[in-house]
Motif scaffolding. Structure first.
Motif, PDB file in Angstrom:
ATOM      1  N   ILE A  91       9.833  43.013 -53.419  1.00 57.43           N
ATOM      2  CA  ILE A  91       9.863  43.863 -54.363  1.00 57.43           C
ATOM      3  C   ILE A  91      11.182  43.840 -55.110  1.00 57.43           C
ATOM      4  O   ILE A  91      11.350  43.770 -56.620  1.00 57.43           O
ATOM      5  N   GLY A  92      12.431  43.563 -54.466  1.00 60.86           N
ATOM      6  CA  GLY A  92      13.664  43.297 -55.124  1.00 60.86           C
ATOM      7  C   GLY A  92      13.449  41.895 -56.048  1.00 60.86           C
ATOM      8  O   GLY A  92      13.899  42.063 -57.348  1.00 60.86           O
ATOM      9  N   SER A 144      10.727  40.874 -57.486  1.00 60.37           N
ATOM     10  CA  SER A 144       9.585  41.315 -58.534  1.00 60.37           C
ATOM     11  C   SER A 144      10.587  41.835 -59.493  1.00 60.37           C
ATOM     12  O   SER A 144       9.993  41.840 -60.695  1.00 60.37           O
ATOM     13  N   GLU A 145      11.306  42.689 -59.141  1.00 56.01           N
ATOM     14  CA  GLU A 145      12.093  43.433 -60.122  1.00 56.01           C
ATOM     15  C   GLU A 145      12.902  42.803 -61.068  1.00 56.01           C
ATOM     16  O   GLU A 145      13.366  43.089 -61.917  1.00 56.01           O
ATOM     17  N   LEU A 146      13.530  41.637 -60.208  1.00 50.96           N
ATOM     18  CA  LEU A 146      14.366  40.686 -60.908  1.00 50.96           C
ATOM     19  C   LEU A 146      13.649  39.631 -61.824  1.00 50.96           C
ATOM     20  O   LEU A 146      13.787  39.572 -63.058  1.00 50.96           O
ATOM     21  N   PHE A 182      10.238  40.044 -62.912  1.00 48.25           N
ATOM     22  CA  PHE A 182       8.991  40.578 -63.613  1.00 48.25           C
ATOM     23  C   PHE A 182       9.394  40.779 -65.166  1.00 48.25           C
ATOM     24  O   PHE A 182       8.702  40.297 -65.922  1.00 48.25           O
TER      25      PHE A 182
END
Length: 174
Positions: free
Chosen positions: A116-117, A119-121, A123
């Motif tokens: 998730i981390g 992907s947040e970076l 995306f």
């Protein structure tokens, strides 16, 4: 300048291999006593912190060294560029063990949090480049690139040692 950068890249390769092997050994050892996913959730944060700390120590050592400003900037840029692939090394060990154990690593809270981390970076970067296409392809690309970078770093670090162990090349008749 290039010698210092080459030495730091060699240390990067060694750190990638060490993070992968130490994580794998710790997870395999812990798995003898507890559930694989529980062990992964204990080992992965420690190894992630250790890899980030090692990267920071090497970066600080370069910044306080007598190297030129250009060398310091190049090492800093490389550290920023390669920190995510380096952090993938412990994850790759957990993924490999889970694969061979026929378990889903996605049940690990730490692995899921890392995914998730990242992907947040990544995306927003992907959205800029590909106008919001599916993140799964970017995650797969990240895993592949991080694994390839780690493998090449490790191989380039280990190859000279293997050549010395195998002995000199035989002389060919002219």
């Amino acid at each position: 300048m290039l010698g210092h950068i080459k030495r730091r890249l060699g240390q990067y390769g060694a750190a990638w291999v060490a993070a992968f092997l130490v994580t794998g050994a710790a997870i395999l050892t812990g798995w003898l006593f507890e559930d694989l996913i529980m062990v992964a959730d204990i080992v992965l944060p420690v190894m992630l912190a250790a890899t980030v700390l090692a990267t920071g120590v090497v970066l600080i050592a370069t910044l306080i060294s007598r190297q030129t400003l250009g060398t310091k900037l190049a090492v800093g840029a490389l550290a920023l560029l390669l920190v995510l692939p380096l952090m993938w090394a412990p994850m790759a060990a957990a993924v490999a063990i889970a694969f061979f154990a026929d378990r889903s690593i996605e049940y690990s809270q730490v692995y899921a949090g890392f995914q998730i981390g990242v992907s947040e970076l990544l995306f927003p970067l992907e959205e800029l480049v590909r106008s919001g296409a599916v993140f799964g392809s970017v995650w797969a690309l990240f895993q592949g690139v991080a694994s390839i970078v780690g493998f090449i770093s490790a191989l380039s670090n280990i190859w000279p040692i293997l050549r010395r162990l195998l002995g000199p090349e035989p002389a060919t008749a002219a």
